[in-house]
Enzyme design. Structure first.
Site, PDB file in Angstrom:
ATOM      1  N   TRP A  10    -101.893 -55.275  11.190  1.00 58.87           N
ATOM      2  CA  TRP A  10    -101.092 -55.093   9.978  1.00 58.87           C
ATOM      3  C   TRP A  10    -100.772 -53.624   9.697  1.00 58.87           C
ATOM      4  O   TRP A  10    -100.012 -53.312   8.795  1.00 58.87           O
ATOM      5  CB  TRP A  10    -101.817 -55.705   8.774  1.00 58.87           C
ATOM      6  N   LYS A  11    -101.421 -52.740  10.452  1.00 59.17           N
ATOM      7  CA  LYS A  11    -101.222 -51.286  10.258  1.00 59.17           C
ATOM      8  C   LYS A  11    -101.396 -50.922   8.775  1.00 59.17           C
ATOM      9  O   LYS A  11    -102.197 -51.557   8.089  1.00 59.17           O
ATOM     10  CB  LYS A  11     -99.872 -50.859  10.847  1.00 59.17           C
ATOM     11  N   GLU A  99    -100.729 -44.993  17.979  1.00 57.40           N
ATOM     12  CA  GLU A  99    -100.537 -44.258  16.727  1.00 57.40           C
ATOM     13  C   GLU A  99    -101.762 -43.396  16.413  1.00 57.40           C
ATOM     14  O   GLU A  99    -101.635 -42.300  15.868  1.00 57.40           O
ATOM     15  CB  GLU A  99    -100.221 -45.253  15.595  1.00 57.40           C
ATOM     16  N   GLY A 175     -92.458 -51.217  17.541  1.00 58.55           N
ATOM     17  CA  GLY A 175     -91.695 -51.111  16.308  1.00 58.55           C
ATOM     18  C   GLY A 175     -90.237 -50.739  16.513  1.00 58.55           C
ATOM     19  O   GLY A 175     -89.538 -50.407  15.552  1.00 58.55           O
ATOM     20  N   SER A 214     -92.869 -54.975  19.939  1.00 57.87           N
ATOM     21  CA  SER A 214     -91.699 -55.760  19.513  1.00 57.87           C
ATOM     22  C   SER A 214     -91.767 -57.223  19.939  1.00 57.87           C
ATOM     23  O   SER A 214     -90.745 -57.816  20.306  1.00 57.87           O
ATOM     24  CB  SER A 214     -90.405 -55.104  20.001  1.00 57.87           C
ATOM     25  N   GLY A 235     -97.301 -56.329  15.746  1.00 55.45           N
ATOM     26  CA  GLY A 235     -97.231 -55.494  14.553  1.00 55.45           C
ATOM     27  C   GLY A 235     -96.340 -56.136  13.498  1.00 55.45           C
ATOM     28  O   GLY A 235     -96.762 -57.015  12.749  1.00 55.45           O
ATOM     29  N   GLY A 236     -95.078 -55.720  13.466  1.00 55.27           N
ATOM     30  CA  GLY A 236     -94.154 -56.151  12.417  1.00 55.27           C
ATOM     31  C   GLY A 236     -94.114 -57.651  12.179  1.00 55.27           C
ATOM     32  O   GLY A 236     -94.169 -58.113  11.034  1.00 55.27           O
TER      33      GLY A 236
HETATM   34  O1  LIG Z   1    -100.360 -53.055  17.425  1.00 49.87           O
HETATM   35  C1  LIG Z   1     -99.222 -53.541  17.460  1.00 49.87           C
HETATM   36  C2  LIG Z   1     -98.150 -52.866  18.119  1.00 49.87           C
HETATM   37  O2  LIG Z   1     -98.112 -51.515  17.819  1.00 49.87           O
HETATM   38  C3  LIG Z   1     -96.845 -53.562  18.151  1.00 49.87           C
HETATM   39  O3  LIG Z   1     -96.098 -53.339  16.978  1.00 49.87           O
HETATM   40  P1  LIG Z   1     -94.674 -54.097  16.818  1.00 49.87           P
HETATM   41  O4  LIG Z   1     -94.939 -55.533  17.093  1.00 49.87           O
HETATM   42  O5  LIG Z   1     -94.271 -53.832  15.408  1.00 49.87           O
HETATM   43  O6  LIG Z   1     -93.770 -53.481  17.829  1.00 49.87           O
END
Ligand SMILES: O=C[C@H](O)COP(=O)(O)O
Length: 256
Positions: A10-11, A99, A175, A214, A235-236
């Site tokens: 979820w960042k 990140e 992302g 992605s 992620g997103g």
């Molecule tokens: O940890 C997840 C990844 O950084 C992928 O992020 P994303 O699905 O938003 O590209």
């Protein structure tokens, strides 16, 4: 036979309301989905709430976290220990995300130390590896992934990868909506597995390697149709219950 694992990172996103809505929605959308481990890593601030909600719903969703420190206590302002994560029911802990490597200057060696400390504390490392766009264009992808993995293998032995999860995430795909093709991802996953097999075929055969970058409901099935892609780190799309559940269902369907 490797068991697929789909994990949502979820960042830095969330609020009490969002955590509550997303967990309830996800648990409902995953009802009846078998044959895939589904994990979520909310911001650490919400682990307590997430644990309570998951336990109240008797949910099978696995709780995870996005980072960990190298100590279980002491004068380390702002850090979170494996013991604390365990106390709140988090088992799958993301380390080495690009990140954190970039914004917090985390080196391969530092990430490898986190890997060892998680294992020592009985937690599951989700070790992120992957190349930048420039490294990709220079044809260095496999070498970069091998170097990041070797930081663990050369200090802890290849058997340290038993029970851990590797997440291959090309940085340029994170992302951006510019996901790796399923064929390209498969090629890199196979190379990562081959690199591990140079030390132990058994470990290589059993280790779960997720693709991340992605991943969406629209492209998920193509990844999971590949023999060396055992799940996804999302992620997103993990921030929307229906999307994340659709990705988990695609993994369950492809791998069972
Ligand atoms: O940890 C997840 C990844 O950084 C992928 O992020 P994303 O699905 O938003 O590209």
């Amino acid at each position: 036979m490797r068991h697929p694992v789909v994990m949502g990172n979820w960042k830095l996103n969330g609020s009490k309301e969002m955590v509550s809505g997303l967990i309830k929605g996800l648990d409902a959308a995953l009802n009846g989905v078998e044959g895939v481990d589904v994990a979520i890593a909310p911001p650490v601030m919400y682990l307590d709430l997430a644990e309570q909600l998951l336990s109240k719903a008797n949910s099978k969703i696995i709780l995870g976290s996005q980072n960990v420190d190298l100590h279980n206590n002491g004068a380390f302002t702002g850090d979170i220990s494996p013991a604390m994560l365990k106390e709140f029911g988090a088992s799958h802990i993301i380390i080495g995300h690009s990140e954190r490597r970039e914004y917090h200057n985390e080196s391969d060696e530092f990430v490898a130390q986190k890997f060892a400390f998680l294992k020592e504390n009985g937690l599951t490392p989700v070790l992120c590896i992957g190349e930048s766009e420039a490294q990709n264009e220079a044809g260095e992808t496999v070498a970069v992934c091998a170097r990041q993995l070797d930081a663990v293998i050369n200090t802890q032995g290849v058997e340290a990868l038993n029970g851990a999860i590797i997440a291959y995430e090309p940085i340029w795909a994170i992302g951006t909506g510019k996901a790796a093709t399923a064929d390209d991802a498969q090629r890199i996953h196979a190379a990562i597995r081959a690199h591990i097999a140079e030390k132990s075929e058994e470990v290589a055969k059993n280790v779960v390697i997720q693709y991340g970058g992605s991943v969406k409901p629209e492209n998920a099935a193509a990844y999971f149709a590949q023999p060396d892609i055992d799940g996804a780190l999302v992620g997103g799309a993990a921030l929307v219950a229906e999307s994340f559940a659709a990705i988990a269902k695609a993994a369950a369907e492809a791998k069972n």
